[in-house]
Design an enzyme around this catalytic site. Sequence first.
Site, short mmCIF file in Angstrom:
data_model
loop_
_atom_site.label_atom_id
_atom_site.label_comp_id
_atom_site.label_asym_id
_atom_site.label_seq_id
_atom_site.Cartn_x
_atom_site.Cartn_y
_atom_site.Cartn_z
N ASP A 34 0.81 -1.23 0.00
CA ASP A 34 0.00 0.00 0.00
C ASP A 34 0.84 1.28 0.00
OD1 ASP A 34 0.66 -0.77 2.58
OD2 ASP A 34 -1.01 0.28 3.49
N GLU A 57 9.39 -10.82 -2.36
CA GLU A 57 10.40 -9.78 -2.55
C GLU A 57 11.80 -10.35 -2.68
OE1 GLU A 57 8.02 -9.70 -0.23
OE2 GLU A 57 6.88 -7.85 -0.53
N HIS A 121 0.83 0.46 10.55
CA HIS A 121 1.14 -0.92 10.19
C HIS A 121 2.45 -0.91 9.38
CE1 HIS A 121 -0.90 0.66 6.67
NE2 HIS A 121 -0.44 -0.33 5.95
N HIS A 122 3.13 -2.03 9.36
CA HIS A 122 4.45 -2.18 8.72
C HIS A 122 5.54 -1.38 9.45
CE1 HIS A 122 2.10 -4.05 5.71
NE2 HIS A 122 2.16 -3.18 4.74
N GLY A 423 26.77 -16.83 -2.89
CA GLY A 423 26.40 -18.23 -2.71
C GLY A 423 25.13 -18.46 -1.91
N ASP A 453 17.50 -30.10 -6.21
CA ASP A 453 16.18 -30.16 -5.57
C ASP A 453 16.17 -29.43 -4.24
OD1 ASP A 453 17.96 -32.15 -4.68
OD2 ASP A 453 16.34 -33.46 -4.00
N ASN A 480 19.01 -34.99 -6.30
CA ASN A 480 19.88 -35.92 -5.56
C ASN A 480 19.46 -36.00 -4.10
OD1 ASN A 480 20.78 -33.41 -4.83
ND2 ASN A 480 22.74 -33.58 -5.89
N GLY A 482 18.26 -33.96 -1.59
CA GLY A 482 18.64 -33.12 -0.45
C GLY A 482 19.76 -32.15 -0.77
N GLU A 486 25.98 -29.35 1.10
CA GLU A 486 26.15 -29.37 2.55
C GLU A 486 26.66 -30.74 3.01
OE1 GLU A 486 26.03 -26.59 3.71
OE2 GLU A 486 24.36 -25.40 3.00
#
Lengths: 588, 588
Positions: A34, A57, A121-122, A423, A453, A480, A482, A486
């Site tokens: 708004d 966003e 608000h916000h 990254g 994925d 693969n 997951g 990591e």
Amino acid sequence: MSSNNTNDQVKIGAYLLERLVQLGTHSVQGVPGDFNMGLLDLIEDHPSLSWVGNSNELNAAYAADGYARIKGTIAAVVTTFGVGELSALNGIAGSFSERLPVIHIVGVPNTAAQGAHSLLHHTLGDGRFNAFENMSKQISADSAILKTKQGAGDAIDRILVSAIKSARPVYLALPTDLVHDTIPADALKKALDCSADDNDPSAEKYVLKVAQKHIAEAKSAVILVDACAVRHGCVAETNDLINKSGLPVFATPMGKAIVDENHAQYGGIYVGNLTSEDVKNVVEEADVLITIGSLKSDFNSGNFSYRTPKESTIELHSDYTTIGYSHYPGIGMKKLLPKLSDLLSQDGKKRLEQTKKVIPKFENKLASEDKSQVITQEWLWPRMGQFFKEQDQVIVETGTSSFGMLEAKLPAKTRWVSQVLWGSIGWSVGATLGVALAAREEKLGRTHLFVGDGSLQLTVQEVGTMIKHGLTPYLFVLNNDGYEIERQIHGEQRSYNDIPAYDHSLLLDFFGNDKVKSNAQSHRNDAKTSEKQYCKVETKQHLDELLKDVKFNKPDRIRLIEIMMRRGDAPKALKRQAEATGSANKYE
Amino acid sequence: MSSNNTNDQVKIGAYLLERLVQLGTHSVQGVPGDFNMGLLDLIEDHPSLSWVGNSNELNAAYAADGYARIKGTIAAVVTTFGVGELSALNGIAGSFSERLPVIHIVGVPNTAAQGAHSLLHHTLGDGRFNAFENMSKQISADSAILKTKQGAGDAIDRILVSAIKSARPVYLALPTDLVHDTIPADALKKALDCSADDNDPSAEKYVLKVAQKHIAEAKSAVILVDACAVRHGCVAETNDLINKSGLPVFATPMGKAIVDENHAQYGGIYVGNLTSEDVKNVVEEADVLITIGSLKSDFNSGNFSYRTPKESTIELHSDYTTIGYSHYPGIGMKKLLPKLSDLLSQDGKKRLEQTKKVIPKFENKLASEDKSQVITQEWLWPRMGQFFKEQDQVIVETGTSSFGMLEAKLPAKTRWVSQVLWGSIGWSVGATLGVALAAREEKLGRTHLFVGDGSLQLTVQEVGTMIKHGLTPYLFVLNNDGYEIERQIHGEQRSYNDIPAYDHSLLLDFFGNDKVKSNAQSHRNDAKTSEKQYCKVETKQHLDELLKDVKFNKPDRIRLIEIMMRRGDAPKALKRQAEATGSANKYE
């Protein structure tokens, strides 16, 4: 306040938009709120601008990042005060880190409400209206917090120039009562000057002399091209240096494909001790290393493992130069490069002969010994390299894709889009939207996304925006099971590296509902939505056939190609990088 | 460094987790990253903690916010340096604004790399390692940036207490080399003292005298309950005041359902000039208005339209009190309320008789005159009110849902979860995950989400996390073809308020792939995933039958109920609020 622009007066919002158009921006990312809809009215009514309307966003900021990479100019993202702008920050910070010019335009409450510290608000509920701008300033090259119409045009001009010259994001707070307020339009008649500053002539002359002497005395010199060559608009100058000097050229991961990978002087990727032996030898044995736009981050340098002595390195940057241990502030490469090229053209042919003898051949070689039909990382990337065509866009997610695709040789004029330094997982999906929009505007080739994925889930809804705009990228989803990058670093068998199982066969139909087109209730006036195709690929043979298929090669629909891969399989470079990262951050 | 905790020593990460468990936190939200996996190991191995593993960091922060609302204690969210933490900021800021205690734990690079200003991935590329903590400090009550093991335990204790006492988020930066480093464990033997401070006895006595005099002299007094009553743990004290005083009680939108809406003294919602006439009369004609935990934001006060004079208002807050124009800093309601209740109990019965005469009856009245089968806002909300049961959780998205559900009367012990002040679209989907996890831990009733098709798209992937954890909320998706709340404010026919068309019938199957369960490749060790049901509802009769259906009422699966509604239809209160907001931010 006047609601119409006259010849002499223009709305502040319209002034901003006119500047964006002058700079070559035609798509504006963002989400309505708004406090920004007054600007959105102007965007929607502008004949040269298209409002993208992202799904959130963060995705909008990622899309702006991708758009800026292809367009080579500033991208724009519009959010609303607090709730909207904060969601975009990770994307904006990525553009700061990776050096992309983006203007973050935030619709903020009217100046009276801000002055009265109203509990709107916000807001944070404590009357502070400057908390969010303070946050954004940490990741902006410059900002303008408009409070009155006086000086608004100058402030807008200043931050736009700053964004482009520094290749970094800027922040604009635009209150609801100012967006349609008017200012003089005169300034718009003169385009903004965003060109690089001239170098001090005597200093530049000295630097050129020293550089030339070093190179002349070297038995072997090598050029290494990095990200800031493209970020600071020096691609033509870089190629000119290569052609005129006859020197061998290599690229870092972030500098991939800036130089045509089919160029006779091009030898491949250098990334410290993750580099293949033949490339490593040429680069590390050179007496002089000329780096262009170097950005020596951990993932871009094999965890800081260059074996290239500082004393024999010439670094060319946007706003300084170093030769060995000597530092020359203010001597920028944009103006220096053409002069250096001219100096080096003298012995160019001689050097070229030498280069041909030592330059490694960089090819898309398929590992032939492996008879299994399982799609491996080793097989996949060179095979994909054979699939691309000139002027294609290749976006790779941080993870197996960004490491793996380094193995692929790309055709001329391919745009390589990766986020090696920042990254942020999920970035590539939003970026693909921006890249595909830019490629359509610039009439470039196809757009290809490579994402795992795991990363896909963070930003998956942006596929809906692609379909809404009738875009037709190829979305290669490497399944693969997951977060493989990591797992390579830590916690291989940990369930925290697992993700919910999606049914990717439903993805395109979920985010692009064809049935709604016939819904009489709908007022939709968007462009025609995309046709869609889903393919699940489990064998080398299937993928090979698909990539050879003529129909498949035509980008007439959005395609999701789910490639089933094994847990634990990773590109060689990632395995080595993960070891280095894991040991730098070991927990015991 | 020791890798095992001894009786006397404990890892810093384990110390933190132990404190969370002591405070009653059992689910930890977040996303893995290479700088936080050392902590995730400890969480995964902890017998009293469950790692949620959200689909992205914003959703994780929203889930933490929802979790804190139900648990009444601190929630935890774990992210990684830069890329992870920045994505969470909008959610954290929402918890700051709406007063929820959340600890944002960020895994950061090891202290040596930070000290050397290394060009690591996930950095801004300019050597600044404090930019992100500076950003978070703007939206945190306190923070601890751990640099050494010395004082780490005290710092953790300090910020946890600060979060709970201020009902606001705090920030913890935990370097990879410290998370498994050890500190003395002694302090853990003593639980943290998070109770409210005592008031100064003489000042408190004076305040009570003045308050009592005002109330005694009033012909009519009224209590108005607001958000901070629940945020600062004063629900029991508030109800005690109501019961003992016999006064009429009303609630603001943010204070809804803190007092049982079936209570004989309860009259409904007061929201300035958006209030129904019968409520307005009682509240605005009272000689004394006692507000408990007031949070007078625009959307919570009918755009600041209270017709209640300051001179006859007694405001009770967590850390101050006002009576008329007199301000009493340091006099907090937690300790004041019981004493005030005792004083007022004297004439309680007399007041109750008076209250019964004036209190309006708040009921779920269905508009009967409308014969059409189209599901309208006017019909929907009272009908939903009839559907809920005691101990249900009702989460409403900012938009038509948060305004509309004000019309519904909720059963006793219903938890009302809304975000009226911060109002970030998409929040409710993440929050629902946290609420459902908390409700399962606390053995409460069903969890219901009300969200529009517009807001849903921002955070839709968190439904996958719900399915992964076997949760069974009711997801009511109000499909009115775009951002209806924005259309009410501005741009009714603008295409920027349109969204991509999703096929909601595919949503649950896309985010929860049943086929993968039989995939031998998978190592999944998650809890059993949810059974699923999708219903599309287009008529009043269909919805009515569904809500009466016994099987449907049993929360044995996750349900998505897509309710087809008309563009342009909005709850009355939203229409009036939108007019006020639109004119406060008009663009011409």
